[in-house]
Each structure stands twice: as structure tokens, then as C-alpha cells.
Design an enzyme around this catalytic site. Sequence first.
Site, PDB file in Angstrom:
ATOM      1  N   HIS A 208      76.761 -17.445 -20.839  1.00 25.94           N
ATOM      2  CA  HIS A 208      77.699 -16.364 -21.149  1.00 25.94           C
ATOM      3  C   HIS A 208      78.034 -16.319 -22.628  1.00 25.94           C
ATOM      4  O   HIS A 208      78.314 -15.262 -23.180  1.00 25.94           O
ATOM      5  CB  HIS A 208      78.943 -16.485 -20.276  1.00 25.94           C
ATOM      6  CG  HIS A 208      78.651 -16.087 -18.866  1.00 25.94           C
ATOM      7  ND1 HIS A 208      78.310 -16.987 -17.903  1.00 25.94           N
ATOM      8  CD2 HIS A 208      78.576 -14.859 -18.298  1.00 25.94           C
ATOM      9  CE1 HIS A 208      78.066 -16.332 -16.778  1.00 25.94           C
ATOM     10  NE2 HIS A 208      78.225 -15.052 -16.986  1.00 25.94           N
ATOM     11  N   GLU A 451      73.094 -11.218  -6.883  1.00 28.16           N
ATOM     12  CA  GLU A 451      72.803 -12.264  -7.856  1.00 28.16           C
ATOM     13  C   GLU A 451      72.645 -13.632  -7.210  1.00 28.16           C
ATOM     14  O   GLU A 451      72.460 -14.632  -7.892  1.00 28.16           O
ATOM     15  CB  GLU A 451      73.840 -12.285  -8.987  1.00 28.16           C
ATOM     16  CG  GLU A 451      75.275 -12.259  -8.549  1.00 28.16           C
ATOM     17  CD  GLU A 451      76.250 -12.142  -9.724  1.00 28.16           C
ATOM     18  OE1 GLU A 451      75.831 -12.235 -10.882  1.00 28.16           O
ATOM     19  OE2 GLU A 451      77.448 -11.962  -9.454  1.00 28.16           O
ATOM     20  N   ASP A 475      72.092 -14.479 -13.005  1.00 27.18           N
ATOM     21  CA  ASP A 475      72.388 -15.465 -11.966  1.00 27.18           C
ATOM     22  C   ASP A 475      71.293 -15.518 -10.915  1.00 27.18           C
ATOM     23  O   ASP A 475      71.012 -16.587 -10.366  1.00 27.18           O
ATOM     24  CB  ASP A 475      73.737 -15.160 -11.313  1.00 27.18           C
ATOM     25  CG  ASP A 475      74.883 -15.671 -12.167  1.00 27.18           C
ATOM     26  OD1 ASP A 475      74.775 -16.809 -12.666  1.00 27.18           O
ATOM     27  OD2 ASP A 475      75.863 -14.931 -12.361  1.00 27.18           O
ATOM     28  N   CYS A 522      71.880  -5.087 -14.165  1.00 27.62           N
ATOM     29  CA  CYS A 522      72.850  -5.235 -15.257  1.00 27.62           C
ATOM     30  C   CYS A 522      72.745  -6.608 -15.905  1.00 27.62           C
ATOM     31  O   CYS A 522      73.516  -6.945 -16.787  1.00 27.62           O
ATOM     32  CB  CYS A 522      74.267  -4.968 -14.778  1.00 27.62           C
ATOM     33  SG  CYS A 522      74.826  -6.138 -13.530  1.00 27.62           S
TER      34      CYS A 522
HETATM   35  C1  PEP Z   1      74.202 -11.509 -14.023  1.00 29.08           C
HETATM   36  O1  PEP Z   1      74.400 -12.574 -13.427  1.00 29.08           O
HETATM   37  O2  PEP Z   1      73.068 -11.047 -14.245  1.00 29.08           O
HETATM   38  C2  PEP Z   1      75.343 -10.720 -14.529  1.00 29.08           C
HETATM   39  C3  PEP Z   1      75.175  -9.512 -15.023  1.00 29.08           C
HETATM   40  O3  PEP Z   1      76.564 -11.292 -14.502  1.00 29.08           O
HETATM   41  P1  PEP Z   1      77.027 -12.438 -15.522  1.00 29.08           P
HETATM   42  O4  PEP Z   1      75.977 -12.561 -16.590  1.00 29.08           O
HETATM   43  O5  PEP Z   1      78.360 -12.029 -16.065  1.00 29.08           O
HETATM   44  O6  PEP Z   1      77.103 -13.644 -14.649  1.00 29.08           O
HETATM   45 MG    MG Z   2      76.376 -13.051 -12.757  1.00 32.86          MG
END
Ligand code: PEP
Ligand code: MG
Length: 584
Positions: A208, A451, A475, A522
Site C-alpha cells: 500500500h 480479491e 490482493d 481496480c
Molecule cells: C486490490 O487489492 O487490488 C485493491 C484494489 O485493494 P487494495 O490495494 O487497497 O488492497
Molecule cells: Mg485489496
Amino acid sequence: MTFAIHGLPVARGIAIGRAVLMGGRVDVAHYFIDPAQVDAEVTRLREGRNAVIDEIHRLQHTIVQMGKEAPHELSALLDVHLMLLQDEDLITGVKYWIRERLYNAEWALTTQLEQLSRQFDEMEDEYLRERKADLEQVAERILRYMKGVASPVAPTPRRKSQQDLLLDDSVDVPLVLVAHDLSPADMLQFKQSVFAGFVTDVGGRNSHTAIVARSMDIPAVVGARSASQLVRQDDWVIIDGDDGVLIVDPSPIILAEYGFKQRQAELERGRLARLRHTPAVTIDGHKVELLANIEMPEDAPTALEAGAVGVGLFRSEFLFMNRRGRLPDEDEQYEAYRRAVEGMQGLPVTIRTIDVGADKPLDDVQREEAHLNPALGLRAIRWSLADPAMFLTQLRAVLRAAAYGKVNLLIPMLAHASEIRQTLSLLDFARAELDNRGVAYGPMQVGAMIEIPAAALSLRTFLRYFDFLSIGTNDLIQYTLAIDRADESVAHLYDPLHPAVLQLVAQTIAECNAQGKGVSVCGEMAGDISFTRLLLGLGLRTFSMHPAQILAVKQEVLRADTRRLEGWAKEVLASEEPGKLLGQ
Ligand code: PEP
Ligand code: MG
């Protein structure tokens, strides 16, 4: 002497500037002051130091009154602290950063602390080496005092264009942050900051922290192992965010080469900017939606600027960070969501409910408990369902914001039908609460993130309950391949093109398309141009990514012909090593 340190590229571009080493203290303010404010800032520092000296004198007085009862070590410790506070080296050093570099007092103090800590580390004498901890405590006390006293100085945000870089001692030289580790919450503090790039010793490409760096659109390298040990404060460095390299003390030839690369990148940006108002349509006429991923309502203008046709992922958890346990209440959240909705000027905004835990601790307290909260622990929707009052507060706030524009609600990390039902009944309950209070709210589409592999393998259940799905590839890859996305030591195994990952992504897209339900990606794959054609070939028509990636992806879309890509995507799916078919 020039040397290079290799890490993982996380955010594209080249940054050239001086290194700012960040020790443990990233939670202090970092901003430039105006030259006219230097004296006021030095006075603030001096007052901080004097207040701590007074505090120690008072403690010493109490100790004297206690007589023999007083612990001897405490008295000795206070003597050492006093000595350090009165040592002109500390104050002279701090003043240097304020006067010459125009750092605010807290930043100047932590920079000098970092400098002195290194000197202590190199000392032969163990007793002296151990004084480092005392120094840190003394600095901590001054910082704490200053935190309680508002700064009379207004921050001067200054992000110098890379083009304007001059190799002189001007305070306008770009600064590059070098740290052992930075959490997403730390990164958030730097979002409006002065840094032109950053490097960390640890971290994976899709941690992140890396994601926030990408959203800031500044060159970044993570997993650079011992960078924070090898680089010294103020060293000249180049960050190559394309290749994941940090070059320290570059020679004039290397500087010239990277200066050239930087100018090329600027030209490319200029070219892409012309696509801003061009609709994203493939050669064979398929309309593609390019949405933005945002972290704060203040990111909405950047999303619009980049030509996003909506927000596909508002990571609401960033509103909850750095708050030392006091979470935003319903009104504060509602205001933030409404600002994002209004900021997008009528375009849809998908707000994801809080996703904390694992590598996204809310603050230092949660960070210390991180071992209790690994990626497989109480994260995202699990955290929300474990605290229904907190979750209901968020749901009410989102519902209220939905009265101001088109809002979609997105739920992270679901796997079980029981979790889905619990979530949806809490949503009904939140509506009923607002009805009882007579508070207005708007309609929303409700979607789930795919995910966890279990979710991708239970699509029928998910599609029965939800209006749309959004694939969180970050994820999904982590959980399918059992690779910690934040761990640089296994980063080479983190493979978006693993056949198993592609199967799950492809099935999700196909099933949604077959049922006429919306589907997007996403995760970071959506903004990586090396995957655009493949995702289009798999039938994806909605991509959500950092605003800075939208125009490059749009260029790929404009050049794509899905009639050709579909057959090729099938071949990729059937391949043992899909990477080879993508030239990787
Ligand atoms: C993902 O897991 O791809 C996602 C968009 O959520 P995050 O990166 O915030 O876990
Ligand atoms: Mg995620």
C-alpha cells in the site's frame, strides 16, 4: 564516488535531488518556511529546548526533595539529558537546517538527530554509543513540546519542477526521501509535501505504501535493501523509478544522461496530455471507461484533470489514518464523501468501505500490533463486521453523501455468503436508522471486490447479491500465489500473469459480462499498460487506476482492436507461461 543500489520500481519517472534521510520520525511536519520566518522558527526551537530544560530542572528539584528515596539512575539520566540539551552542537546543527535549508523546526530537529545518531553509531566507546537513546529522548521531548505550541509559521509547499534543477546549493534543489520503511499512513503525510521522489529499504511493488507513492505521481523505488544505511544526508541522488535504481553521488556524465531521460519523459507527458478530452474508444468502436483510484476527497480535481470519467475506487481507509484512535464521526465522514462526490462534478464515485489491517495500520499503535493483524487476519470487511457501530457510522455517512450525486458502495475482502448477508443487512439497518432520524440519503449501487480466490470461485453467489464486481488484483495475486505483497524478498514471485491468476480474472470478467453486470479491475494491473491489451481481450471495459496512469492507458485503448485481441487473449490464458506471449 558514484554507486548504484537496486530495488523495485514502483512509480515511474526520474528524480534528481538531495537525499533527506528519514529515521524513525516520519510523523512530524515537513514543510519549507519563508526566509523571513527563519528567526521565528529558531525562536520556536529555542523555546522548545528551554521548556524541556526547565522541566528537567523541576524534576531534579523533586528528586532533591525526595532525598535518599530518589532513584539514583534517574538523577544521572537527567544530568545526561541536561548536558545534551545544553550542547551547542545539537542546536547549531538544527539552526543550520532552518537557516540554510528553510526546513521547519521539527523537520530540522529530526534531520540533525538523524545525523548525530549516525555519528553515535560509529563510536567505538560503548558508553558513548548508548547515549544515542538519550539524545532521541531529548529530541522527542522537544518535539512533544513544539507539538503543543502552534507554529506561527505558514508552510510554503514547494515542489520544484525537475526541469528547474540546478546543481548548486540553492534551497530550491528537489529533495528525495530515503527511509528504511514508510507505512501508507506516513506516505499520506507526504502527499502534499516537498519531496520529489522516495526510496525505502523494504516493501513490495504493490504494497500500500507503493500504491500511495504511485498516486502521488513521483518516482519511487522500494525494496532497496540497505539504501538508508548507505546514503548520507544531503548526498546527491538520482531515483530511476522506471528501472528501480537509486544512483548515489552521480558523476556529471550520469547526471547529463538522466537529465536527458527526464526531459524525454516530460515531452511524453506533454504528448499524452493532448488525449485528455479524447473519448477512450477502441479501433473497433468499444467504449472503455477509465476511472480513477483516489485516497482523499482532495484528489478529485487531479482525477478530473487526468480525464477520468468517474472514481472507481475511493480507498476510504485513508480518512481514518493518523488519528491516534479517534476515528472520524458520521458528520466528518459524510462531509468528506460529499466533497469527493461534488468534486467529481456529477461523475460517479465508488466509495469502498474501510479496508485497514495487514500492511495498512491506522497509526503507530496499530502498527505495533501488526503481527496480530497479518494479511490473513482481521482486515477490511472482517474488521468492519467485528465493529458494527463503526461500520454503521460509515454506511450512514456514505448513504447521506449519495444524496449529492451518483455513488456506488464497494465492499472489500468478502469471501463468505454469511459475510455478504451480514453486510447487506447492516446496510438496510443504516438506511432504517436514517429514516428514523428523518435524514435524507440517496440510492446507490452496491458492489463487491473480488480479491480472495474463494470469491472468484463463488461468482454466482456474489452476482446474486451485488450490482457490480470490482477485481482487486493486488490482493487476488497475493492470496492466489501466497505471496506477501509487501515483502520484497518474495517480490520476484508476485506474478500478475500466473495462469491461475489470469483464470480467476478472466472468469470473473466473463461471468459478469454474461449476466450483464458491471465489472472493473481496480488493482494495479488496471493502470499498467503492459496489461491493457490483455484485459481488453478478456472483455474488460472498465479500468480504475491512479489518475497519473489514465492517459497512457487511454493511448493503449485507442490503438487496440478487440476483434484481434480476443483470440490472442485465449491463447494467453491457455499458455503455461503467459508472460512470454506478452513479451515479458
Ligand atoms: C486490490 O487489492 O487490488 C485493491 C484494489 O485493494 P487494495 O490495494 O487497497 O488492497
Ligand atoms: Mg485489496
